[in-house]
Design an enzyme around this catalytic site. Structure first.
Site, PDB file in Angstrom:
ATOM      1  N   ASN A 286       0.844  -1.164  -0.029  1.00  0.00           N
ATOM      2  CA  ASN A 286       0.046   0.134  -0.040  1.00  0.00           C
ATOM      3  C   ASN A 286       1.157   1.175   0.085  1.00  0.00           C
ATOM      4  O   ASN A 286       1.382   1.514   0.996  1.00  0.00           O
ATOM      5  CB  ASN A 286      -1.019   0.179   1.246  1.00  0.00           C
ATOM      6  CG  ASN A 286      -1.848   1.340   1.273  1.00  0.00           C
ATOM      7  OD1 ASN A 286      -2.027   1.978   0.527  1.00  0.00           O
ATOM      8  ND2 ASN A 286      -2.247   1.613   2.518  1.00  0.00           N
TER       9      ASN A 286
ATOM     10  N   LYS B  20      -0.072   4.335  -0.360  1.00  0.00           N
ATOM     11  CA  LYS B  20      -0.729   5.703   0.025  1.00  0.00           C
ATOM     12  C   LYS B  20      -0.574   6.545  -0.930  1.00  0.00           C
ATOM     13  O   LYS B  20      -0.354   6.245  -1.985  1.00  0.00           O
ATOM     14  CB  LYS B  20      -0.274   5.698   1.515  1.00  0.00           C
ATOM     15  CG  LYS B  20       0.024   4.540   2.772  1.00  0.00           C
ATOM     16  CD  LYS B  20       0.083   5.031   3.931  1.00  0.00           C
ATOM     17  CE  LYS B  20       0.347   3.731   4.758  1.00  0.00           C
ATOM     18  NZ  LYS B  20       0.174   3.873   6.116  1.00  0.00           N
TER      19      LYS B  20
ATOM     20  N   GLU C 109      -5.378  -4.653  11.009  1.00  0.00           N
ATOM     21  CA  GLU C 109      -4.333  -3.688  11.152  1.00  0.00           C
ATOM     22  C   GLU C 109      -4.721  -2.928  12.556  1.00  0.00           C
ATOM     23  O   GLU C 109      -5.460  -1.871  12.370  1.00  0.00           O
ATOM     24  CB  GLU C 109      -4.408  -2.952  10.208  1.00  0.00           C
ATOM     25  CG  GLU C 109      -4.170  -3.536   8.756  1.00  0.00           C
ATOM     26  CD  GLU C 109      -3.595  -2.510   7.476  1.00  0.00           C
ATOM     27  OE1 GLU C 109      -2.353  -2.666   7.193  1.00  0.00           O
ATOM     28  OE2 GLU C 109      -4.136  -1.444   7.249  1.00  0.00           O
TER      29      GLU C 109
ATOM     30  N   SER D 107       3.452  -1.661  10.672  1.00  0.00           N
ATOM     31  CA  SER D 107       4.956  -1.860  10.845  1.00  0.00           C
ATOM     32  C   SER D 107       5.644  -3.413  10.594  1.00  0.00           C
ATOM     33  O   SER D 107       6.641  -3.454  11.157  1.00  0.00           O
ATOM     34  CB  SER D 107       5.090  -1.386  12.336  1.00  0.00           C
ATOM     35  OG  SER D 107       4.650   0.024  12.442  1.00  0.00           O
TER      36      SER D 107
ATOM     37  N   GLY E 114       2.004   2.600  10.793  1.00  0.00           N
ATOM     38  CA  GLY E 114       3.137   3.633  10.680  1.00  0.00           C
ATOM     39  C   GLY E 114       3.782   4.115  11.978  1.00  0.00           C
ATOM     40  O   GLY E 114       4.364   5.205  12.103  1.00  0.00           O
TER      41      GLY E 114
ATOM     42  N   HIS F 250      -9.696   0.907   5.317  1.00  0.00           N
ATOM     43  CA  HIS F 250      -8.139   1.339   5.822  1.00  0.00           C
ATOM     44  C   HIS F 250      -8.462   2.246   7.130  1.00  0.00           C
ATOM     45  O   HIS F 250      -9.131   3.244   6.834  1.00  0.00           O
ATOM     46  CB  HIS F 250      -7.314   1.780   4.757  1.00  0.00           C
ATOM     47  CG  HIS F 250      -6.020   1.891   5.147  1.00  0.00           C
ATOM     48  ND1 HIS F 250      -5.486   2.905   6.182  1.00  0.00           N
ATOM     49  CD2 HIS F 250      -4.877   0.998   4.984  1.00  0.00           C
ATOM     50  CE1 HIS F 250      -4.197   2.945   6.376  1.00  0.00           C
ATOM     51  NE2 HIS F 250      -3.929   1.692   5.695  1.00  0.00           N
TER      52      HIS F 250
ATOM     53  N   GLU G 249      -6.835   4.656   7.727  1.00  0.00           N
ATOM     54  CA  GLU G 249      -6.719   6.325   7.440  1.00  0.00           C
ATOM     55  C   GLU G 249      -7.986   6.663   7.065  1.00  0.00           C
ATOM     56  O   GLU G 249      -8.634   7.961   7.071  1.00  0.00           O
ATOM     57  CB  GLU G 249      -5.722   6.320   6.598  1.00  0.00           C
ATOM     58  CG  GLU G 249      -4.152   6.265   7.249  1.00  0.00           C
ATOM     59  CD  GLU G 249      -3.146   5.777   6.579  1.00  0.00           C
ATOM     60  OE1 GLU G 249      -3.175   5.642   5.396  1.00  0.00           O
ATOM     61  OE2 GLU G 249      -2.102   5.329   7.380  1.00  0.00           O
TER      62      GLU G 249
HETATM   63  C1  PEP Z   1      -0.816   0.267   6.157  1.00  0.00           C
HETATM   64  O1  PEP Z   1      -1.092   1.536   5.847  1.00  0.00           O
HETATM   65  O2  PEP Z   1      -1.732  -0.387   5.806  1.00  0.00           O
HETATM   66  C2  PEP Z   1       0.074  -0.012   6.824  1.00  0.00           C
HETATM   67  C3  PEP Z   1       0.273  -1.370   7.337  1.00  0.00           C
HETATM   68  O3  PEP Z   1       1.168   0.794   6.920  1.00  0.00           O
HETATM   69  P1  PEP Z   1       2.854   0.705   7.932  1.00  0.00           P
HETATM   70  O4  PEP Z   1       3.272  -0.873   7.201  1.00  0.00           O
HETATM   71  O5  PEP Z   1       3.411   1.866   7.465  1.00  0.00           O
HETATM   72  O6  PEP Z   1       2.623   0.390   9.343  1.00  0.00           O
END
Ligand code: PEP
Length: 238
Positions: free
Chosen positions: A8, A10, A161, A201, A167, A93, A95
């Site tokens: 992803n 973003k 998640e 992460s 992040g 997601h 976000e």
């Molecule tokens: C995500 O945005 O779905 C995500 C898992 O981000 P990160 O791997 O940067 O934590």
């Protein structure tokens, strides 16, 4: 079922960067993706550059409209995504939920549009830190899974998640992820063809331990997926 690894990006990468990414990922992969499935979710503007003419990875959209078509300035429909060569669409997601206020009825409508267009949803869910600390993780996951109540069915990808891990550099432990997986399996026991991914992460350093210790079917990766070699390493490619 093949393990699934989703990059992803973003709101990152120009078309020129996407072209380079696809070249490096292709070189790293060689002739086939072997026994894993790779998916890349670039910004809409870079679909063309990200596509693999040899089909070794699929494309996902990071967002879709909850409407079919019409006067919705700035929106992209599921039908348009299908025509652009997408196979998967991220829905829910954190976000989108937290920064853009997307609530369950909107998410359910998005999943319905995705199915109508013959695409596959990657439905993201997970608890916040506060919900976890106050012991509400299971309840939160159950209410997020309830958004799928009217889903017409078909193959489904769930991305667990935890919001506190996205992040932040603080990935869940393999044991925490395994526990969430068990809860989700219980909640989804009536459905067939479900893959459950972990996201939050994930890096090339923690990926193997997380995968083995959690029993997850793959990962949704944000930051670490911006490097094609890192993404390939996380997916276990040689
Ligand atoms: C995500 O945005 O779905 C995500 C898992 O981000 P990160 O791997 O940067 O934590």
């Amino acid at each position: 079922m093949k393990r699934l690894f989703v990059a992803n990006w973003k709101m990152n990468s120009t078309r020129a960067q996407a072209r380079l990414y696809a070249r490096v990922l292709g070189e790293r992969m060689g002739v086939s993706s072997g026994d894993v499935e790779l998916v890349v979710a670039p910004p809409f503007t870079a679909f063309e550059e990200t596509r693999d003419p040899e089909g070794r990875w699929a494309l996902a959209a990071q967002n879709v409209s909850s409407h079919r078509e019409g006067p919705f300035t700035g929106e992209i429909s599921a039908k348009m995504l299908a025509e652009a060569g997408c196979r998967y669409v991220l829905v829910g997601h954190s976000e989108r939920r937290h920064l853009f206020g997307e609530h369950p009825p909107t998410l359910a409508a998005k999943i319905a549009r995705v199915r109508e267009a013959g695409l596959l949803p990657i439905y993201c869910l997970g608890e916040t830190e506060e919900e976890r600390i106050t012991g509400r993780e299971e309840q939160v996951l159950a209410s997020q899974v309830a958004t799928l109540e009217h889903d017409a069915g078909g193959p489904l990808v769930i991305a667990y998640e935890p919001v506190w891990a996205i992040g932040t550099g603080r990935a869940a432990t393999p044991a925490d992820a395994a526990q969430a997986r068990e809860i989700l399996q219980g909640l989804l026991s009536g459905r067939r063809d479900v893959r459950i991914l972990y996201g939050g992460s994930v890096t090339a350093v923690n990926a193997q331990a997380l995968l083995q210790g959690s029993g997850m079917d793959g990962f949704l990766i944000g930051g670490a997926s911006l490097d094609p070699s890192g993404f390939a390493s996380i997916a276990g490619l040689p």
